[in-house]
Design a protein around this motif. Structure first.
Motif, mmCIF file in Angstrom:
data_model
loop_
_atom_site.group_PDB
_atom_site.id
_atom_site.type_symbol
_atom_site.label_atom_id
_atom_site.label_comp_id
_atom_site.label_asym_id
_atom_site.label_seq_id
_atom_site.Cartn_x
_atom_site.Cartn_y
_atom_site.Cartn_z
ATOM 1 N N ALA A 192 0.854 -1.183 0.000
ATOM 2 C CA ALA A 192 0.000 0.000 0.000
ATOM 3 C C ALA A 192 0.895 1.239 0.000
ATOM 4 O O ALA A 192 1.897 1.289 0.726
ATOM 5 N N VAL A 193 0.549 2.219 -0.826
ATOM 6 C CA VAL A 193 1.283 3.480 -0.856
ATOM 7 C C VAL A 193 0.278 4.622 -0.789
ATOM 8 O O VAL A 193 -0.927 4.421 -0.942
ATOM 9 N N GLU A 194 0.765 5.803 -0.575
ATOM 10 C CA GLU A 194 -0.099 6.975 -0.517
ATOM 11 C C GLU A 194 0.598 8.151 -1.184
ATOM 12 O O GLU A 194 1.808 8.097 -1.435
ATOM 13 N N PRO A 195 -0.154 9.216 -1.491
ATOM 14 C CA PRO A 195 0.501 10.392 -2.068
ATOM 15 C C PRO A 195 1.624 10.878 -1.155
ATOM 16 O O PRO A 195 1.488 10.852 0.077
ATOM 17 N N GLU A 196 2.706 11.292 -1.776
ATOM 18 C CA GLU A 196 3.867 11.731 -0.994
ATOM 19 C C GLU A 196 3.490 12.887 -0.070
ATOM 20 O O GLU A 196 2.684 13.745 -0.427
ATOM 21 N N PHE A 197 4.070 12.887 1.118
ATOM 22 C CA PHE A 197 3.792 13.916 2.111
ATOM 23 C C PHE A 197 5.118 14.424 2.668
ATOM 24 O O PHE A 197 6.187 13.903 2.351
ATOM 25 N N LEU A 198 5.037 15.425 3.478
ATOM 26 C CA LEU A 198 6.228 15.982 4.124
ATOM 27 C C LEU A 198 6.227 15.629 5.602
ATOM 28 O O LEU A 198 5.175 15.535 6.236
ATOM 29 N N LEU A 199 7.410 15.420 6.128
ATOM 30 C CA LEU A 199 7.608 15.203 7.556
ATOM 31 C C LEU A 199 8.535 16.277 8.101
ATOM 32 O O LEU A 199 9.555 16.591 7.481
ATOM 33 N N THR A 200 8.176 16.793 9.249
ATOM 34 C CA THR A 200 9.100 17.671 9.965
ATOM 35 C C THR A 200 9.763 16.867 11.069
ATOM 36 O O THR A 200 9.082 16.263 11.913
ATOM 37 N N ALA A 201 11.083 16.832 11.021
ATOM 38 C CA ALA A 201 11.874 16.130 12.033
ATOM 39 C C ALA A 201 12.399 17.144 13.038
ATOM 40 O O ALA A 201 12.977 18.163 12.662
#
Length: 447
Positions: free
Chosen positions: A193-202
């Motif tokens: 399963a995949v999803e639209p790319e998103f951003l993560l803040t680390a």
């Protein structure tokens, strides 16, 4: 849409093989022969030929397991030609990939198409099949291991048959084969399963041990992905919180990122470990300096650039999955052990979490989980430290990571996993002659 990425190599029944070694160098196998099939059909033919010749069969990935899970003196299936993205289905939200494909290639290809896995581990050198078959995981409040993201798989069984498995097709096999230890057959392809790319803040920052453990439940609850490292011989930790962001992207600077990820985490750390191996008495002092070297930083990027990082310093590792409620107590006991012992530990202890999942042999099967991982620099005596740590973990109903060092056997594990019998029943049906067995599987699954 189909994308191929075949890599040259030799296949065929008559191929010979030299010794095979894992990444850490602590496992060596001497197979009778090895093959590198480029298709499911070639893989099935190789399994049938091995059966004719009375050989056992094991598939290897990139050797990032510390256990001899893939070791064999029979036929070794190498991954380098069974690679490539076979299909991306945007409508279904899935990607189908050949079993030998490195996670790095999968992640980069998905990113090129604006897609991503929901969660992943902290390195991406492994093959997709090797990572899922041993239970590779990252950290997550709501999202689980890579294997838990599998929606279908193709499995070559002991007689050379090819089974397509999903929740609808061969569901009994699918229920156990997503994390199958190579005991049920050889996986030829996987659908995730995949999803639209998103951003993560680390957000990475140092934090005292007492504060991290005192706020552990709060930090896990408030963050989508929380983990921390405790530096033995100190009261210091380094924490990392990853959460989805609306952006904009703000990647770690080239210079600052290189300093943190390469110079400090790999270059200087390698030097510190080398010095510590030569002069163990220096390790506590080095640890105090190391724990102060990493500073706070925040950056925002696409998932695989946040979840994963380079790991060039070689080590051996043991990791146990505990009921999440037991994590702080077990870590406190581990800290007390180091403080009262003569152990000199140069590697930090890693703590991560995962939600309960429905995989029979997942370390998070049916319970919310915390992971505690101990490491030692390669070439450093580790046995006594790992044995003492293991006694703590098993006292808290710990389950060992299948690809990391441990001493547990089928008797212990049958009690630790409520669905252990379900797995072994499918194994008995698919591989009654133990074509895919080796010494490790006989220990952990029985014979």
């Amino acid at each position: 849409m189909a994308v191929s990425n075949a890599v040259g190599g030799s296949g065929g029944r008559g191929s010979t093989a030299g010794p095979w070694r894992n990444w850490a160098g602590n496992v060596t196998a001497r197979p009778a022969r090895s093959v590198a099939p480029a298709s499911t059909e070639e893989l099935a033919a190789a399994v049938r030929a091995a059966a004719t010749d009375g050989l056992t069969v094991k598939a290897v990935g990139t050797g990032h397991s510390f256990t001899p899970a893939a070791a064999t003196d029979g036929l070794l299936i190498r991954p380098e030609r069974l690679t490539g993205i076979r299909k991306i289905d945007r409508e279904a939200g899935t990607v189908t990939v050949a079993a030998g494909t490195p996670l790095k290639h999968l992640n980069e290809t998905l990113a090129a198409h604006g897609l991503s896995l929901t969660n992943m581990g902290d390195i991406m050198e492994q093959t997709v099949s090797g990572a899922t078959s041993t239970g590779t995981h990252g950290t997550g409040r709501d999202s689980a291991s890579i294997a838990a993201q599998i929606t279908a798989l193709e499995l070559v069984t002991a007689d050379g048959s090819v089974l397509t498995c999903s929740a609808e097709e061969n569901p009994d096999v699918f229920a156990v084969a997503r994390l199958g230890l190579g005991a049920l057959g050889v996986i030829s392809e996987l659908t995730f399963a995949v999803e639209p790319e998103f951003l993560l803040t680390a957000r990475e920052e140092p934090m005292p041990f007492d504060e991290v453990t005192g706020r552990f439940d709060e930090l896990v609850a408030e963050n989508e992905h929380f983990e921390f490292y405790w530096f033995p011989h100190t009261g210091s930790c380094n924490t990392k919180r990853n959460n989805r962001s609306q952006g904009p992207a703000a990647p770690s600077g080239k210079v600052s990122g290189w300093v943190e990820d390469e110079l400090l985490s790999n270059g200087v750390f390698q030097l510190a470990c080398t010095v510590g191996r030569a002069v163990p008495a220096a390790i506590p002092g080095i640890a105090k300096i190391s724990s102060r070297a990493l500073s706070a930083r925040t950056y925002t990027d696409i998932p695989y650039k946040v979840f994963t990082s380079p790991r060039r310093v070689r080590f051996v590792e043991m990791e146990y999955a505990l009921p999440r409620a037991a994590a702080v107590a077990a870590l406190g006991e581990l800290k007390a052990l180091v403080e009262r012992s003569n152990f000199k530990v140069s590697f930090p202890v890693e703590v991560r979490t995962a939600p309960a999942d429905d995989l029979a042999l997942s370390t998070a099967s049916d319970r919310d989980t915390a992971y505690i991982a101990v490491h030692m620099y390669r070439g450093t005596p580790f046995e006594a430290y790992f044995a003492a740590a293991e006694r703590i973990m098993t006292a808290h109903d710990g389950r060992p990571h299948w690809g990391k060092l441990h001493t547990r056997d089928a008797g212990y594990l049958a009690d630790a996993y409520p669905r252990f019998g379900e797995f072994t029943a499918v194994r008995d049906r698919l591989d009654p002659e133990r074509r895919f067995a080796n010494a490790y599987l006989r220990r952990v699954l029985g014979d």
